[in-house]
Design an enzyme around this catalytic site. Structure first.
Site, PDB file in Angstrom:
ATOM      1  N   HIS A  72      71.737  15.303  33.146  1.00  0.00           N
ATOM      2  CA  HIS A  72      71.618  15.210  34.608  1.00  0.00           C
ATOM      3  C   HIS A  72      71.356  16.585  35.239  1.00  0.00           C
ATOM      4  O   HIS A  72      71.828  16.868  36.345  1.00  0.00           O
ATOM      5  CB  HIS A  72      72.886  14.601  35.225  1.00  0.00           C
ATOM      6  CG  HIS A  72      73.167  13.194  34.792  1.00  0.00           C
ATOM      7  ND1 HIS A  72      72.731  12.096  35.487  1.00  0.00           N
ATOM      8  CD2 HIS A  72      73.826  12.704  33.708  1.00  0.00           C
ATOM      9  CE1 HIS A  72      73.129  10.990  34.869  1.00  0.00           C
ATOM     10  NE2 HIS A  72      73.795  11.331  33.772  1.00  0.00           N
ATOM     11  N   ASN A 145      75.313   5.323  37.661  1.00  0.00           N
ATOM     12  CA  ASN A 145      73.878   5.391  37.385  1.00  0.00           C
ATOM     13  C   ASN A 145      73.152   4.303  38.167  1.00  0.00           C
ATOM     14  O   ASN A 145      73.784   3.434  38.763  1.00  0.00           O
ATOM     15  CB  ASN A 145      73.623   5.169  35.887  1.00  0.00           C
ATOM     16  CG  ASN A 145      73.899   6.422  35.052  1.00  0.00           C
ATOM     17  OD1 ASN A 145      73.916   7.537  35.573  1.00  0.00           O
ATOM     18  ND2 ASN A 145      74.105   6.228  33.775  1.00  0.00           N
ATOM     19  N   HIS A 336      83.532  14.061  38.425  1.00  0.00           N
ATOM     20  CA  HIS A 336      84.400  13.701  37.301  1.00  0.00           C
ATOM     21  C   HIS A 336      84.931  12.280  37.517  1.00  0.00           C
ATOM     22  O   HIS A 336      85.599  12.036  38.532  1.00  0.00           O
ATOM     23  CB  HIS A 336      85.559  14.703  37.243  1.00  0.00           C
ATOM     24  CG  HIS A 336      86.500  14.478  36.105  1.00  0.00           C
ATOM     25  ND1 HIS A 336      86.256  13.608  35.066  1.00  0.00           N
ATOM     26  CD2 HIS A 336      87.715  15.032  35.826  1.00  0.00           C
ATOM     27  CE1 HIS A 336      87.262  13.640  34.216  1.00  0.00           C
ATOM     28  NE2 HIS A 336      88.157  14.487  34.656  1.00  0.00           N
TER      29      HIS A 336
HETATM   30 FE1  HDD Z   1      77.998  11.418  32.250  1.00  0.00          FE
HETATM   31  C1  HDD Z   1      77.079  14.113  34.082  1.00  0.00           C
HETATM   32  C2  HDD Z   1      76.893   9.328  34.756  1.00  0.00           C
HETATM   33  C3  HDD Z   1      78.526   8.690  30.226  1.00  0.00           C
HETATM   34  C4  HDD Z   1      79.408  13.415  29.965  1.00  0.00           C
HETATM   35  N1  HDD Z   1      77.147  11.666  34.066  1.00  0.00           N
HETATM   36  C5  HDD Z   1      76.847  12.863  34.641  1.00  0.00           C
HETATM   37  C6  HDD Z   1      76.262  12.645  35.922  1.00  0.00           C
HETATM   38  C7  HDD Z   1      76.198  11.299  36.109  1.00  0.00           C
HETATM   39  C8  HDD Z   1      76.770  10.683  34.935  1.00  0.00           C
HETATM   40  C9  HDD Z   1      75.643  10.578  37.322  1.00  0.00           C
HETATM   41  C10 HDD Z   1      75.756  13.726  36.859  1.00  0.00           C
HETATM   42  C11 HDD Z   1      76.751  14.074  37.896  1.00  0.00           C
HETATM   43  C12 HDD Z   1      76.161  15.115  38.804  1.00  0.00           C
HETATM   44  O1  HDD Z   1      75.239  14.778  39.550  1.00  0.00           O
HETATM   45  O2  HDD Z   1      76.620  16.247  38.740  1.00  0.00           O
HETATM   46  N2  HDD Z   1      77.691   9.429  32.426  1.00  0.00           N
HETATM   47  C13 HDD Z   1      77.333   8.757  33.567  1.00  0.00           C
HETATM   48  C14 HDD Z   1      77.468   7.338  33.361  1.00  0.00           C
HETATM   49  C15 HDD Z   1      77.911   7.162  32.081  1.00  0.00           C
HETATM   50  C16 HDD Z   1      78.067   8.466  31.500  1.00  0.00           C
HETATM   51  C17 HDD Z   1      77.188   6.278  34.409  1.00  0.00           C
HETATM   52  C18 HDD Z   1      78.226   5.897  31.353  1.00  0.00           C
HETATM   53  C19 HDD Z   1      78.638   4.821  31.923  1.00  0.00           C
HETATM   54  N3  HDD Z   1      78.769  11.099  30.425  1.00  0.00           N
HETATM   55  C20 HDD Z   1      78.949   9.903  29.776  1.00  0.00           C
HETATM   56  C21 HDD Z   1      79.682  10.104  28.544  1.00  0.00           C
HETATM   57  C22 HDD Z   1      79.958  11.443  28.473  1.00  0.00           C
HETATM   58  C23 HDD Z   1      79.363  12.053  29.659  1.00  0.00           C
HETATM   59  C24 HDD Z   1      80.064   9.012  27.575  1.00  0.00           C
HETATM   60  C25 HDD Z   1      80.679  12.235  27.421  1.00  0.00           C
HETATM   61  C26 HDD Z   1      81.498  11.751  26.556  1.00  0.00           C
HETATM   62  N4  HDD Z   1      78.131  13.409  32.035  1.00  0.00           N
HETATM   63  C27 HDD Z   1      78.805  14.004  31.030  1.00  0.00           C
HETATM   64  C28 HDD Z   1      78.904  15.510  31.192  1.00  0.00           C
HETATM   65  C29 HDD Z   1      78.152  15.725  32.543  1.00  0.00           C
HETATM   66  C30 HDD Z   1      77.730  14.332  32.915  1.00  0.00           C
HETATM   67  C31 HDD Z   1      78.438  16.317  30.038  1.00  0.00           C
HETATM   68  C32 HDD Z   1      77.039  16.749  32.545  1.00  0.00           C
HETATM   69  C33 HDD Z   1      77.233  17.579  33.782  1.00  0.00           C
HETATM   70  C34 HDD Z   1      78.499  17.149  34.322  1.00  0.00           C
HETATM   71  O3  HDD Z   1      79.039  16.192  33.537  1.00  0.00           O
HETATM   72  O4  HDD Z   1      79.032  17.591  35.323  1.00  0.00           O
HETATM   73  O5  HDD Z   1      80.223  15.893  31.254  1.00  0.00           O
END
Ligand code: HDD
Length: 714
Positions: A72, A145, A336
């Site tokens: 993202h 999402n 978060h």
């Molecule tokens: Fe995630 C970012 C949505 C599964 C780990 N995620 C992130 C963002 C969105 C989502 C919208 C961007 C937020 C922003 O604009 O800053 N993610 C989802 C959805 C998931 C999902 C809807 C499943 C239903 N994500 C998911 C899993 C993991 C992560 C299973 C790790 C185990 N996601 C992250 C992250 C991020 C992230 C690495 C990257 C940047 C951040 O968090 O701030 O922690």
């Protein structure tokens, strides 16, 4: 409850500066006398180390970039508010959902997933839809999402999924694209991804605008009421403008013509006062219905069909203010799923559980400090008092000698809140089980809802999925991966697999004998714990899953853009009629001319050009109008004009022409394909007539003329 709508109230705690009428200073507040020259020993001599002004400026510059989000990374955000329309105090004690009319400030960040920060907006990808609610009881983040399911069921596969979809590690190619071997290798071995793949290959993955996307919380969450009772809930954002997409050929062209298309669209809509709006809906599932369905509520690869549990609208969200500074707000915002307030709680969805660890960890590496909550965009409007101290870039100046609990020297402060005083307490769920590395057998059916999704699409949408899969798998070089995918697709729908196979010049394998169905590569078969199953969904098709027949779509042209192609001699009355009619509908008519400046009209006036043919392109507009009065010979010989019209036709857009301008269409390359009863070709011999303009608007209001498409491709 106090109404927090007035965003200024939130801003009080935020340090803003724009430098207007102010002296330039160093970061230490010293006024700068010369910002153009470094300190030197003589005007041709070496620079001096003592130049603290130069060193401060360059040091700051050297550190201007922070690590981009691992997923993202590419995003765009806006401020706004959430307003309760249908309070649900019986379901939740969350204060921000309890009272009709109560407004809570929000910041929303939309994003693509796979591309780097500088990648194109129009990649085929899932879109992030993350909402931060600044509630009076603390921050609540709904990090969702635009697709209601996910690729994987367990968080332990997330790094694998992301490694597979990101550019391949040896050469960092391709950027912002899933159409490559490593992604499809992984997917072809993960049957649980098939439902999500159907969505990702549909037009949901190439939205027309962030403002025209649905949003979903994906996981099943819990609402907790005052009595401590839990209700399962799924969150839905429904856009007021309907759910719409572009077509894939168009998406690829937009990526070249304007990679900031979605960013700009969101920014401009808000600047113009066309505030994007969504309704927030919930599917309410009583605790006792946990095991009622033929899928598991904890499985994030499943939806709860709206036919089984309808969506109840509880509020609306309006985005009405652009950020002042992209980095400070959109980049530094830290979401978060674990930021919840009393009244909202988690389920044991194993994907959600892993996310609850991941997001704090990522903020630590991205924003560099456990004090990321003190960055203005992340600050809670509810007061923060605890014994957390120090760390990089600490902003808070904690007073006193007490930084521990329990204490007597500080009078026991800050003190813990009872539940009746708003203290958070987790839902008292009973957990009594063996410690295992297992997946529930109730997660084993990977195909029924993929089929439900496919069955719910119109023939246009089905053909888009087939073409998307042909494109994506066509870019895969390893034949075995393509064949494995055809095997998996045949488990969803035999005809779908056969259609895709034609494009790949391959045949569909008899899948049941291939290792793909086991969800593991042939080399790792022993890791298999359960065979995937292929059940039938109790719901066969659902209108809510189709973008074209989505019941929440209502015809509108609000905020759409129409290209009005003009050269000298154009009928001023025709152009102004169209422009005024569009403005009345909150849409915009923009003049595209051979050059910038202005074109001369038939009544010796002048109309200013908004774009030249060189900088504009049909893919940046929703429809095209060619007004009468111009010298058509010139236009008919201009390839740019013909390409403009051809693209508009090919992307199923409305094309209107009146007076003698109608004849320009016969010069366009698509003329031979054009059918006489195409509902998107609006012609009138009578220039600028009101019926003509109204017909044009009515045709546009349905977004695209899909009826045209079967004539376009084989
Ligand atoms: Fe995630 C970012 C949505 C599964 C780990 N995620 C992130 C963002 C969105 C989502 C919208 C961007 C937020 C922003 O604009 O800053 N993610 C989802 C959805 C998931 C999902 C809807 C499943 C239903 N994500 C998911 C899993 C993991 C992560 C299973 C790790 C185990 N996601 C992250 C992250 C991020 C992230 C690495 C990257 C940047 C951040 O968090 O701030 O922690």
């Amino acid at each position: 409850m106090k109404n927090f709508q007035d965003e200024k109230q939130r801003d009080l705690s935020v340090n803003k500066s724009d430098g207007t009428n102010k002296f330039m200073t160093t970061d230490q507040g010293v006024r700068i006398n010369d910002d153009n020259n470094s300190l030197k020993s003589g005007d041709r001599g070496p620079s001096l180390l003592e130049d603290f002004i130069l060193r401060e400026k360059i040091t700051h510059f050297d550190h201007e970039r922070i690590p981009e989000r691992i997923v993202h990374a590419r995003g765009s955000g806006a401020h706004g508010f959430f307003e309760v329309t249908n309070p649900i105090p019986e379901l939740t004690k969350a204060g921000f959902l309890k009272e009709a009319g109560l407004k809570t400030p929000v910041f929303v960040r939309f994003s693509t997933v796979a591309g780097f920060r500088g990648s194109t907006d129009l990649a085929r990808d899932v879109r992030g839809f993350a909402v931060k609610f600044y509630t009076q009881e603390g921050i609540y983040d709904l990090v969702g999402n635009n697709i209601p399911v996910f690729f994987i069921q367990d968080a332990s596969k997330f790094p694998d999924l992301v490694h597979a979809v990101k550019p391949e590690p040896h050469n960092e190619i391709p950027q912002a694209a899933s159409a490559h071997d490593t992604f499809w290798d992984f997917i072809s071995l993960m049957p649980e991804s098939m439902h999500m793949i159907m969505w990702a290959m549909s037009d949901r993955a190439i939205p027309r605008s962030y403002r025209m996307m649905e949003g979903f919380g994906v996981h099943t969450f819990r609402l907790i009421n005052e009595a401590g009772e839990s209700t399962f809930v799924k969150f839905h954002w429904k856009p007021k403008l309907g759910t719409h997409a572009v077509v894939w050929d168009e998406a690829q062209k937009i990526s070249g013509k304007n990679p900031d298309f979605h960013r700009e669209d969101l920014w401009e809509a808000i600047e113009m006062g066309n505030f994007p709006e969504w309704e927030l809906g919930i599917q309410i599932i009583p605790e006792e219905d946990e095991h009622k369905y033929d899928f598991d509520l904890l499985d994030p690869t499943k939806i709860v069909p709206e036919e089984l549990v309808p969506v109840t609208i509880i509020g609306r969200m309006v985005l009405n203010r652009n950020p002042d500074n992209f980095f400070a707000e959109t980049e530094q915002i830290a979401f978060h799923p674990g930021h919840v307030v009393p009244g909202i709680d988690f389920t044991n969805d194993p994907l959600l559980q892993g996310r609850l660890f991941s997001y704090t960890d990522t903020q630590l590496s991205r924003l560099g400090s456990p004090n990321f909550h003190e960055i203005p965009i992340n600050r809670s409007v509810a007061p923060v008092h605890n014994n957390q101290r120090d760390g990089h870039m600490r902003q808070e100046i904690n007073k006193g000698r007490v930084s521990y609990h329990p204490n007597s020297l500080g009078g026991g402060c800050p003190f813990q809140a009872k539940i009746s005083e708003g203290g958070f307490s987790s839902f008292n769920e009973r957990v009594d089980a063996h410690k295992v590395r297992e997946r529930s057998t109730s997660f084993a059916d990977h195909f029924s809802q993929a089929r439900l999704f496919f069955n719910s699409q119109t023939s246009t949408e089905k053909s888009h999925i087939v073409r998307a899969l042909r494109f994506e798998l066509g870019k895969v070089e390893t034949t075995a991966i393509r064949v494995r995918m055809l095997g998996l697709l045949s488990q969803v729908d035999r005809q779908l697999a056969e259609q895709v196979a034609i494009g790949l010049g391959a045949s569909v394998p008899s899948t049941l004998e291939t290792p793909i169905n086991k969800g593991v590569s042939p080399e790792n078969e022993e890791t298999l714990k359960h065979e995937p199953t292929n059940a039938e969904s109790s719901v066969n098709a659902s209108d809510a899953l189709s973008m074209i027949i989505n019941p929440t779509n209502s015809p509108t042209i609000a905020s759409r853009k129409v290209a009005i192609i003009c050269t000298d001699g154009v009928s001023e009355a025709s152009v102004m009629n169209m422009k005024n009619a569009l403005t009345k509908e909150d849409a915009k008519g923009l003049v595209v001319a051979p050059h910038l400046g202005s074109v001369l009209t038939d009544s010796d006036g002048a109309i200013a050009a908004d774009f030249s043919l060189l900088t504009a392109s049909s893919v940046l507009f929703d429809a095209v109008y060619i007004p009468h009065g111009m010298s058509l010979n010139e236009l008919a010989e201009d390839d740019t004009v013909l390409e403009f019209l051809n693209d508009a036709y090919k992307h199923c857009k409305v094309i209107g022409a009146d007076g003698e301008a109608t004849s320009l269409l016969s010069a366009a390359p698509f003329a031979l394909k054009m059918s006489n009863d195409d509902p998107g070709i609006i012609l009138s011999s009578d220039s600028g007539s009101e019926t003509f303009v109204q017909d044009f608007i009515n045709a546009m209001a349905n977004h695209r003329v899909w009826e045209r498409e079967p004539n376009l491709y084989n």
